[in-house]
Design a protein around this motif. Structure first.
Motif, short mmCIF file in Angstrom:
data_model
loop_
_atom_site.label_atom_id
_atom_site.label_comp_id
_atom_site.label_asym_id
_atom_site.label_seq_id
_atom_site.Cartn_x
_atom_site.Cartn_y
_atom_site.Cartn_z
N ILE A 120 0.85 -1.20 0.00
CA ILE A 120 0.00 0.00 0.00
C ILE A 120 0.88 1.24 0.00
N GLY A 121 0.63 2.16 -0.91
CA GLY A 121 1.43 3.38 -0.99
C GLY A 121 0.78 4.52 -0.24
N GLY A 122 1.58 5.51 0.11
CA GLY A 122 1.04 6.69 0.78
C GLY A 122 1.38 7.95 0.04
N SER A 123 1.63 7.82 -1.26
CA SER A 123 2.05 8.98 -2.05
C SER A 123 0.90 9.96 -2.27
N THR A 124 1.21 11.23 -2.18
CA THR A 124 0.23 12.27 -2.46
C THR A 124 0.14 12.52 -3.96
N ILE A 125 -0.83 13.32 -4.36
CA ILE A 125 -0.96 13.71 -5.77
C ILE A 125 0.31 14.41 -6.23
N THR A 126 0.87 15.27 -5.40
CA THR A 126 2.09 15.99 -5.77
C THR A 126 3.25 15.03 -5.95
N GLN A 127 3.39 14.04 -5.08
CA GLN A 127 4.45 13.05 -5.21
C GLN A 127 4.29 12.22 -6.48
N GLN A 128 3.05 11.84 -6.78
CA GLN A 128 2.81 11.07 -8.01
C GLN A 128 3.18 11.90 -9.24
N LEU A 129 2.83 13.18 -9.22
CA LEU A 129 3.16 14.05 -10.33
C LEU A 129 4.67 14.22 -10.46
N ALA A 130 5.37 14.40 -9.34
CA ALA A 130 6.83 14.54 -9.36
C ALA A 130 7.48 13.32 -10.00
N LYS A 131 7.00 12.15 -9.62
CA LYS A 131 7.57 10.90 -10.14
C LYS A 131 7.32 10.77 -11.64
N ASN A 132 6.10 11.03 -12.08
CA ASN A 132 5.75 10.83 -13.49
C ASN A 132 6.32 11.90 -14.41
N LEU A 133 6.43 13.12 -13.91
CA LEU A 133 6.89 14.22 -14.75
C LEU A 133 8.33 14.08 -15.20
N LEU A 134 9.22 13.80 -14.26
CA LEU A 134 10.64 13.96 -14.53
C LEU A 134 11.52 12.78 -14.19
N LEU A 135 10.96 11.70 -13.64
CA LEU A 135 11.81 10.61 -13.17
C LEU A 135 11.55 9.30 -13.91
N SER A 136 12.52 8.41 -13.79
CA SER A 136 12.37 7.07 -14.38
C SER A 136 11.52 6.21 -13.45
N GLY A 137 11.16 5.03 -13.91
CA GLY A 137 10.30 4.16 -13.12
C GLY A 137 11.05 3.27 -12.14
N GLU A 138 12.38 3.36 -12.09
CA GLU A 138 13.14 2.49 -11.19
C GLU A 138 12.85 2.83 -9.73
N ARG A 139 12.97 1.83 -8.86
CA ARG A 139 12.68 2.02 -7.44
C ARG A 139 13.97 1.89 -6.64
N THR A 140 14.61 3.01 -6.40
CA THR A 140 15.83 3.04 -5.60
C THR A 140 15.71 4.15 -4.57
N LEU A 141 16.55 4.09 -3.55
CA LEU A 141 16.55 5.14 -2.54
C LEU A 141 16.92 6.49 -3.14
N LEU A 142 17.86 6.47 -4.10
CA LEU A 142 18.28 7.72 -4.75
C LEU A 142 17.12 8.35 -5.52
N ARG A 143 16.37 7.51 -6.26
CA ARG A 143 15.23 8.05 -7.00
C ARG A 143 14.14 8.55 -6.06
N LYS A 144 13.94 7.83 -4.95
CA LYS A 144 12.93 8.25 -3.98
C LYS A 144 13.33 9.58 -3.35
N GLY A 145 14.64 9.75 -3.10
CA GLY A 145 15.10 11.03 -2.57
C GLY A 145 14.89 12.17 -3.55
N GLN A 146 15.15 11.89 -4.84
CA GLN A 146 14.93 12.91 -5.85
C GLN A 146 13.44 13.23 -5.99
N GLU A 147 12.60 12.23 -5.84
CA GLU A 147 11.16 12.46 -5.87
C GLU A 147 10.73 13.42 -4.76
N PHE A 148 11.31 13.23 -3.57
CA PHE A 148 10.99 14.11 -2.45
C PHE A 148 11.40 15.56 -2.75
N VAL A 149 12.58 15.75 -3.34
CA VAL A 149 13.05 17.10 -3.69
C VAL A 149 12.12 17.72 -4.71
#
Length: 248
Positions: A129-158
């Protein structure tokens, strides 16, 4: 030692340059509608290079005012009930998701444990179960790849923080609704409304909007199951919640 320091400086400069690039891209979105997202480009490439080379793609940008309030409320009620109140991350929702995932893991471990009466089972992987907000989902889809790493998650937060800083809530929701996936090659509210209900996104009823909102976590899956009992039942629940969904 100097060569190591030189490499560290180069890495730091490259990381800073990347963040400045993201700042510029997001700042432009305050006035310029994004033509595509990183996720959309990856999906377009997948469709073009797949076994079936026919390009099935639907997307049409709509201004915020031309998207049904029913759909806005349904998406908020389904995906991010505190959208207008948080600053990009809903820490309470993340904590609840973490606790539910831990309990699911524990149940799966118990089912897999051997007993005297039977050999250990091979249970289905627990649903995450995820807890991502609409803004987090948009951040991920707009500019990031689909890989699941701590580095990508950190960039998603920024990026989430940058979106909240540089854009208002209405603009974030507008971009989200125009770019989110609703099926195989179906992106955005207008494409989804036409694909599933043969009508403009401005005229979606509350129940139609709720069905689209429920599809969001697994759009390709539910596209193949239009008569899903879960889809109808969950949509009714979302309709009941829509009255309390606050619009930006």
């Amino acid at each position: 030692m100097r060569s190591v320091l030189r490499w560290l400086v180069l890495v730091a400069v490259a990381a800073l340059a990347l963040q400045l690039f993201f700042v510029g891209r997001i700042a432009m979105m305050a006035a310029v509608d994004p033509q595509s997202t990183a996720f959309e480009r990856s999906e377009a490439w997948r469709l073009l290079t797949g076994a079936d080379t026919r390009m099935r793609w639907r997307q049409q940008w709509l201004p915020y005012s031309q998207i049904s309030d029913n759909l806005k409320r349904a998406v908020i009620a389904s995906e991010d009930g505190s959208f207008t109140n948080h600053e990009g991350v809903d820490w309470e929702a993340l904590e609840k998701a973490w606790q539910k995932n831990e309990k699911a893991q524990e149940r799966a471990a118990k089912l897999a444990a051997p007993t005297k009466a039977k050999t250990p089972a091979t249970p289905r992987p627990p649903k995450v179960i995820g807890g991502s907000t609409i803004t987090q989902q948009l951040a991920k889809n707009l500019l990031l790849s689909g890989e699941r790493t701590l580095l990508r998650k950190g960039q998603e937060f920024v990026l989430t923080m940058l979106l909240e800083l540089l854009l208002d809530k209405q603009r974030i929701l507008e971009i989200y609704l125009n770019n989110v996936e609703w099926g195989e090659g179906v992106f955005g509210a207008e494409a989804a409304a036409q694909h599933y209900f043969r009508k403009p996104a401005a005229r979606l009823s509350a129940f139609e909007a709720a069905r689209l909102a429920v599809m969001l976590p697994r759009p390709k899956y539910f596209e193949k199951l239009p008569n899903s009992g879960y889809l109808s039942s969950r949509a009714s629940t979302i309709v009941a919640r829509m009255g309390s969904a606050e619009l930006p």
